[in-house]
Scaffold this motif. Structure first.
Motif, short mmCIF file in Angstrom:
data_model
loop_
_atom_site.label_atom_id
_atom_site.label_comp_id
_atom_site.label_asym_id
_atom_site.label_seq_id
_atom_site.Cartn_x
_atom_site.Cartn_y
_atom_site.Cartn_z
N GLN A 133 18.77 25.19 -28.02
CA GLN A 133 17.93 24.23 -27.21
C GLN A 133 19.05 23.60 -26.44
O GLN A 133 18.54 23.35 -25.28
N VAL A 134 20.05 23.35 -26.94
CA VAL A 134 21.07 22.76 -26.19
C VAL A 134 21.52 23.39 -25.08
O VAL A 134 21.82 23.10 -23.90
N ASN A 135 21.72 24.76 -25.22
CA ASN A 135 22.18 25.80 -24.16
C ASN A 135 21.24 25.94 -23.13
O ASN A 135 21.51 26.09 -22.02
N ALA A 136 19.95 25.77 -23.55
CA ALA A 136 18.64 26.09 -22.56
C ALA A 136 18.25 24.66 -21.75
O ALA A 136 17.88 24.87 -20.70
N THR A 137 19.08 23.65 -22.04
CA THR A 137 18.59 22.38 -21.26
C THR A 137 19.45 22.34 -20.10
O THR A 137 20.74 22.38 -20.09
N PRO A 138 18.56 22.38 -18.74
CA PRO A 138 19.55 22.27 -17.71
C PRO A 138 20.22 21.11 -17.64
O PRO A 138 20.02 20.02 -18.07
N GLN A 139 21.28 21.24 -17.01
CA GLN A 139 22.43 20.17 -16.52
C GLN A 139 22.34 19.67 -15.22
O GLN A 139 21.83 20.23 -14.30
N PRO A 140 22.11 18.13 -15.06
CA PRO A 140 22.15 17.59 -13.99
C PRO A 140 23.25 18.18 -12.86
O PRO A 140 24.18 18.53 -13.20
N PRO A 141 22.85 18.11 -11.63
CA PRO A 141 23.89 18.47 -10.60
C PRO A 141 25.16 17.96 -10.52
O PRO A 141 25.20 16.74 -10.99
N GLY A 142 26.44 18.56 -10.61
CA GLY A 142 27.71 17.71 -10.71
C GLY A 142 28.26 17.55 -11.99
O GLY A 142 29.11 16.95 -12.24
N HIS A 143 27.32 17.92 -13.07
CA HIS A 143 27.61 17.83 -14.59
C HIS A 143 28.80 18.49 -14.85
O HIS A 143 28.83 19.61 -14.76
N ARG A 144 29.96 17.71 -15.35
CA ARG A 144 31.10 18.46 -16.01
C ARG A 144 31.20 18.07 -17.42
O ARG A 144 31.47 16.87 -17.62
N PRO A 145 31.24 19.04 -18.48
CA PRO A 145 31.45 18.60 -19.58
C PRO A 145 32.88 18.03 -19.89
O PRO A 145 33.76 18.62 -19.28
N ARG A 146 32.89 17.03 -20.79
CA ARG A 146 34.04 16.49 -21.05
C ARG A 146 34.69 17.40 -22.23
O ARG A 146 34.05 17.56 -23.04
N PRO A 147 35.99 17.65 -22.33
CA PRO A 147 36.73 18.38 -23.33
C PRO A 147 36.78 17.53 -24.64
O PRO A 147 36.85 16.06 -24.43
N HIS A 148 36.74 18.18 -25.69
CA HIS A 148 36.86 17.48 -26.90
C HIS A 148 38.11 16.85 -26.98
O HIS A 148 39.27 17.30 -26.75
N PRO A 149 38.21 15.40 -27.54
CA PRO A 149 39.56 14.87 -27.51
C PRO A 149 40.76 15.56 -28.21
O PRO A 149 41.64 15.58 -27.80
N ALA A 150 40.11 16.42 -29.23
CA ALA A 150 41.28 16.98 -29.98
C ALA A 150 41.80 18.25 -29.27
O ALA A 150 42.80 18.84 -29.62
N LEU A 151 40.99 18.67 -28.19
CA LEU A 151 41.44 19.69 -27.63
C LEU A 151 41.94 19.59 -26.03
O LEU A 151 42.85 20.25 -25.18
N ALA A 152 41.82 18.15 -25.71
CA ALA A 152 42.72 17.64 -24.60
C ALA A 152 44.06 17.60 -24.71
O ALA A 152 44.69 17.38 -25.84
N ALA A 153 44.84 18.01 -23.70
CA ALA A 153 46.12 18.00 -23.76
C ALA A 153 46.79 16.59 -23.17
O ALA A 153 46.19 15.79 -22.80
#
Length: 64
Positions: A44-64
């Motif tokens: 369901q989450v994968n099928a939910t359309p994202q608004p234009p210009g939406h950029r997912p934030r990286p998980h803090p543990a994965l951010a460099a």
């Protein structure tokens, strides 16, 4: 490789597919239902359309 295939492989490798639950475990039916629910939620989450210009934030543990 599409999302469904990748999600299946990930769950398979982690032994999280409903059919991989040991039927002899106490609460096996509930465990299988929980594993199936993870698929339903992710689908369901994968099928939910994202608004234009939406950029997912990286998980803090994965951010460099």
């Amino acid at each position: 490789m599409d999302y469904n295939h990748l999600w299946h492989l990930a769950r398979e490798r982690l032994n999280l597919l409903p059919q991989q639950v040991d039927p002899n475990l106490q609460g096996a039916d509930a465990i299988r239902a929980i594993h199936q629910s993870t698929w339903n939620i992710a689908d369901q989450v994968n099928a939910t359309p994202q608004p234009p210009g939406h950029r997912p934030r990286p998980h803090p543990a994965l951010a460099a």
